[in-house]
Design a protein around this motif. Structure first.
Motif, PDB file in Angstrom:
ATOM      1  N   PHE B  54       0.836  -1.205   0.000  1.00 21.57           N
ATOM      2  CA  PHE B  54       0.000   0.000   0.000  1.00 21.57           C
ATOM      3  C   PHE B  54       0.868   1.251   0.000  1.00 21.57           C
ATOM      4  O   PHE B  54       0.540   2.247  -0.654  1.00 21.57           O
ATOM      5  CB  PHE B  54      -0.938   0.017   1.214  1.00 21.57           C
ATOM      6  N   MET B  57       2.143   1.853  -3.421  1.00 27.32           N
ATOM      7  CA  MET B  57       1.074   2.333  -4.301  1.00 27.32           C
ATOM      8  C   MET B  57       0.553   3.699  -3.871  1.00 27.32           C
ATOM      9  O   MET B  57      -0.198   4.334  -4.605  1.00 27.32           O
ATOM     10  CB  MET B  57      -0.109   1.361  -4.270  1.00 27.32           C
ATOM     11  N   ILE B  59      -1.536   4.127  -1.322  1.00 21.96           N
ATOM     12  CA  ILE B  59      -2.954   3.992  -0.953  1.00 21.96           C
ATOM     13  C   ILE B  59      -3.107   3.568   0.501  1.00 21.96           C
ATOM     14  O   ILE B  59      -4.037   2.841   0.846  1.00 21.96           O
ATOM     15  CB  ILE B  59      -3.705   3.013  -1.879  1.00 21.96           C
ATOM     16  N   ARG B  90      -0.643   5.119 -11.103  1.00 16.76           N
ATOM     17  CA  ARG B  90      -1.354   3.929 -10.632  1.00 16.76           C
ATOM     18  C   ARG B  90      -2.295   3.427 -11.710  1.00 16.76           C
ATOM     19  O   ARG B  90      -3.033   4.184 -12.302  1.00 16.76           O
ATOM     20  CB  ARG B  90      -2.192   4.268  -9.393  1.00 16.76           C
ATOM     21  N   GLY B  91      -2.281   2.114 -11.913  1.00 13.71           N
ATOM     22  CA  GLY B  91      -3.182   1.543 -12.902  1.00 13.71           C
ATOM     23  C   GLY B  91      -2.610   1.602 -14.297  1.00 13.71           C
ATOM     24  O   GLY B  91      -3.056   0.887 -15.182  1.00 13.71           O
ATOM     25  N   MET B  96      -2.117  -3.137  -8.933  1.00 10.74           N
ATOM     26  CA  MET B  96      -2.170  -4.047  -7.798  1.00 10.74           C
ATOM     27  C   MET B  96      -3.435  -4.891  -7.879  1.00 10.74           C
ATOM     28  O   MET B  96      -4.491  -4.401  -8.273  1.00 10.74           O
ATOM     29  CB  MET B  96      -2.167  -3.229  -6.507  1.00 10.74           C
ATOM     30  N   PHE B  98      -5.738  -7.760  -5.471  1.00  7.04           N
ATOM     31  CA  PHE B  98      -5.929  -7.986  -4.048  1.00  7.04           C
ATOM     32  C   PHE B  98      -6.438  -9.378  -3.750  1.00  7.04           C
ATOM     33  O   PHE B  98      -7.006 -10.060  -4.593  1.00  7.04           O
ATOM     34  CB  PHE B  98      -6.913  -6.974  -3.485  1.00  7.04           C
ATOM     35  N   GLN B  99      -6.251  -9.703  -2.496  1.00  8.19           N
ATOM     36  CA  GLN B  99      -6.883 -10.865  -1.901  1.00  8.19           C
ATOM     37  C   GLN B  99      -8.393 -10.644  -1.956  1.00  8.19           C
ATOM     38  O   GLN B  99      -8.847  -9.511  -1.966  1.00  8.19           O
ATOM     39  CB  GLN B  99      -6.391 -10.914  -0.450  1.00  8.19           C
ATOM     40  N   MET B 166     -10.139  -8.875 -11.964  1.00  4.68           N
ATOM     41  CA  MET B 166      -9.169  -8.009 -11.275  1.00  4.68           C
ATOM     42  C   MET B 166      -7.877  -7.933 -12.080  1.00  4.68           C
ATOM     43  O   MET B 166      -7.289  -6.855 -12.238  1.00  4.68           O
ATOM     44  CB  MET B 166      -8.836  -8.584  -9.879  1.00  4.68           C
ATOM     45  N   ILE B 169      -8.328  -5.755 -15.007  1.00  7.06           N
ATOM     46  CA  ILE B 169      -8.298  -4.338 -14.634  1.00  7.06           C
ATOM     47  C   ILE B 169      -6.852  -3.888 -14.420  1.00  7.06           C
ATOM     48  O   ILE B 169      -6.416  -2.853 -14.915  1.00  7.06           O
ATOM     49  CB  ILE B 169      -9.126  -4.101 -13.350  1.00  7.06           C
TER      50      ILE B 169
END
Ligand SMILES: Nc1ncnc2c1ncn2[C@@H]1O[C@H](COP(=O)(O)OP(=O)(O)OP(=O)(O)O)[C@@H](O)[C@H]1O
Ligand SMILES: [Mg+2]
Lengths: 337, 322
Positions: B54, B57, B59, B90-91, B96, B98-99, B166, B169
């Protein structure tokens, strides 16, 4: 979606039936003898008995009930004992007054509470968050009738900023041409600026008193729901994807956060329908709330029945509308049914 | 070893302000990821793997604060960038996943739109082309019947499908670095392998570097080139996967290995690591946060942690390594 609404409507039918039965029973159990009241103070027992026969009050309760339901099905709510007018007509003419007041109050509350709640959540811990907390605390601790009386005292009596709390329009003005029954809309449609302004001035105090009370639950729920959603995984995904802050807050967070707010909106609306009775009394607002109060005082049971039935139908319609909006926003609800 | 790394984290420290005091969650964390490299970040729950991701990133929660360090990426220090400039990266340059893919997707937005949103934001497609480009991405992550699936909501898809979305994305704009935070936790074993292979293939195809966060050392060994072991907010050992497996040097890494089920260790012989993570709110935290659980502890452990190079690309933060 349509099937969902229909099934919801079906579940509402028993409650409507219940309300029909209860209104019938309740008004018969009210203290006071309508026949005696209607026949007048000086009436002889004979005259009272005549009136009773004329009104069908001498029949047995089941017979009266059948007659009552039969009338209802034809849209006939009976006649008011005090005015002699059909209750359906009286309610229909008074409903727009209540509806206009309630809707304006609700719009006002939503227009303030939702941006306030969203900002408070986005800028948690800043002055706007504190403002939100103050507004919600003050809002819930001010009952509508109190705010109404206070406003009338301060803004009309002391400051004379507001017109006298005597209804929808100054007595020297005539109402706008009837189109929707909402004075603001009708006067705007007919381009009557003077009436519009006068109607708005009359509406301001009662609407604001009602808005203040409904602000609190709406702002509180918006803030809480936004905070929860802003901390959720998918908002983190949206941020991690670099989406613009505006997109994250509105398109991603707010649309999700608005769901519980819609539920609260429904509750607030129902509550405002009830609060109408108080506010209309304070401001002599010629709506159905005031109508019901007057009828209740004079044991005029047909208008009371009409009022309760109208309210029941409004509640059901309202809940259907809420379900509908909910289904529009949340695809999961559409599938559940 | 002179190549400019894709990502170089240096001296990264992160604190969280909580009701019960300041938690020093990360302290002097450093590691690097080279171009196209697959690095695993391993450690038990609470060791600070996600917080590291995080922080990289940008975030972190509002309660989290970066107190020192640099995160060099694409020639600039991400920590020094404005929120606006960072959001641009970012992106697009770093992504990233995620779980828990089910909750990581917007529940009331069609998945195709969610992919399209990222594409439009970073100029990967115009608003008109975005739906088609999103379907292309769905094809790329091998979602059957992509035209129809693009119209689906997350709750209509399985967990594995959601994780593919995900990935779509995250990879839509062909980033140089992907951070995958436990991407397969909560998925069944077969789906796990499929997802890992998919990430591996797509990474190889575009030369993308990957940071793979897990507490499953076996999975890390199978898919990654290098392993970075974290414990209580410290990087305790970093080494090529093979070296770490054949000869772990940090006592904690050795315990972690012994606790990993594999072909050589039978399940009943799995060692569990004694003690728990220290309370990171304490003021008297020892320099080595593993010291209180360590069997090899010596007097030297009271000194500040060393960074010892014990092999080619093999670093260990311990005074008495194995
Ligand atoms: N918002 C927060 N406020 C306070 N402490 C936090 C916060 N987020 C994380 N922490 C603390 O940071 C530490 C590291 O958490 P992190 O989520 O990075 O662990 P992890 O290694 O990813 O574990 P897991 O394998 O369970 O995901 C934990 O001790 C946690 O309590
Ligand atoms: Mg984690």
């Amino acid at each position: 979606m349509l099937t969902m609404l229909l099934s919801r409507l079906a579940t509402a039918i028993p409650s409507i039936v219940g309300v029909v039965v209860v209104t019938f029973m309740l008004t018969r159990l009210l203290p006071g003898d309508p026949a005696a009241y209607f026949a007048g103070l000086a009436a002889s027992p004979q005259a009272i008995a005549e009136v009773r026969t004329k009104l069908g009050l001498d029949k047995s309760l089941p017979e009266q009930f059948v007659a009552y339901v039969g009338d209802l099905l034809q849209g006939n709510l009976g006649n008011s004992l005090s005015t002699g007018q059909p209750v359906t007509f009286e309610i229909a003419t008074r409903l727009p007054a209540s509806a206009e007041l309630t809707l304006v109050a609700l719009l006002l509350a939503v227009a303030i509470a939702i941006p306030l709640g969203v900002l408070a959540a986005v800028k948690q811990g800043t002055w706007i968050d504190h403002l939100c907390r103050i507004v919600t605390t003050v809002g819930v601790s001010l009952p509508v009738f109190f705010t109404g009386l206070l406003f009338a005292y301060v803004f009309y009596y002391l400051l004379q900023w507001a017109p006298a709390p005597t209804g929808r329009l100054d007595i020297f003005l005539s109402p706008p041409t009837h189109i929707t029954g909402f004075y603001l809309i009708d006067s705007a449609l007919t381009g009557n600026a003077e009436t519009f302004w006068a109607a708005l001035r009359q509406l301001a105090l009662p609407a604001i008193s009602m808005a203040i009370f409904s602000l609190a639950p709406l702002a509180r729920m918006t803030r809480g729901s936004m905070l929860a959603v802003l901390g959720s995984d998918f908002v983190r995904t949206a941020r991690a994807s670099g989406l613009a802050p505006r997109t994250v807050v509105f398109t991603y967070a707010f649309r999700n956060a608005v769901l519980p707010v819609i539920t609260v909106l429904g509750m607030v609306f129902s509550f405002l329908l009830g609060a109408n009775v108080l506010v209309e009394t304070v401001f002599a607002w010629p709506g159905i709330g005031l109508y019901a109060v007057n009828a209740l005082i004079t044991s005029d049971y047909a208008p009371v029945q009409g009022f309760v039935l109208t309210m029941a139908v409004l509640y059901v319609t309202l809940n259907l509308a809420i379900d509908f909006v909910y289904g529009l926003v949340d695809p999961r609800v559409r599938l559940d049914s | 070893m002179t190549a400019v790394p894709t990502l170089a984290v240096d001296d990264l420290s992160v604190e969280f302000r909580t009701r019960s005091g300041v938690v020093k969650v990360l302290e002097h964390v450093g590691f690097r990821v080279d171009r196209g490299e697959k690095v695993a970040l391993v450690g038990e729950s609470g060791s600070g793997k996600s917080v590291t991701a995080f922080a990289v990133m940008g975030i972190l929660d509002a309660a989290g604060r970066v107190t020192s360090g640099r995160v060099m990426f694409g020639g600039s220090d991400l920590l020094a960038l404005s929120e606006h400039d960072l959001a641009e990266q970012r992106g697009r340059e770093l992504s990233m996943i995620f779980q828990n893919p089910r909750t990581a997707l917007n529940p009331i937005r069609r998945v195709g739109r969610q992919i399209a949103d990222v594409l439009v934001r970073h100029g990967g497609a115009t608003r008109n082309d975005a739906p088609r480009a999103a379907i292309e991405m769905l094809k790329k992550v091998r979602i059957p019947d992509p035209e129809r699936r693009a119209e689906a909501y997350p709750f209509e898809l399985s967990g594995g499908m959601c994780q593919r979305i995900m990935i779509a994305i995250a990879l839509a704009c062909r980033p140089a670095l992907l951070i995958a935070d436990e991407p397969t936790t909560g998925l069944d074993v077969t789906t796990q392998a499929v997802i890992m292979d998919l990430i591996g293939e797509l990474a190889a195809e575009s030369g993308m570097a990957t940071i793979f966060i897990t507490h499953d050392l076996a999975l890390a060994a199978e898919y990654c080139d290098r392993i970075v072991v974290m414990h209580a907010g410290h990087v305790v050992e970093a080494a090529p996967a093979r070296d770490l497996f054949s000869h772990p040097r940090h006592p904690y890494a050795a315990k972690l290995l012994a606790a990993t089920p594999g072909e050589t260790v039978a399940l009943e012989h799995l060692a569990s690591i004694p003690g728990g993570l220290p309370d990171l709110r304490r003021a008297d935290l020892p320099p080595c946060r593993y010291a209180e659980r360590c069997e090899r502890r010596t007097d030297a452990c009271a000194q500040p942690l060393p960074q010892r190079t014990v092999g080619d690309g093999h670093v260990v933060a311990c005074w008495s390594p194995l």
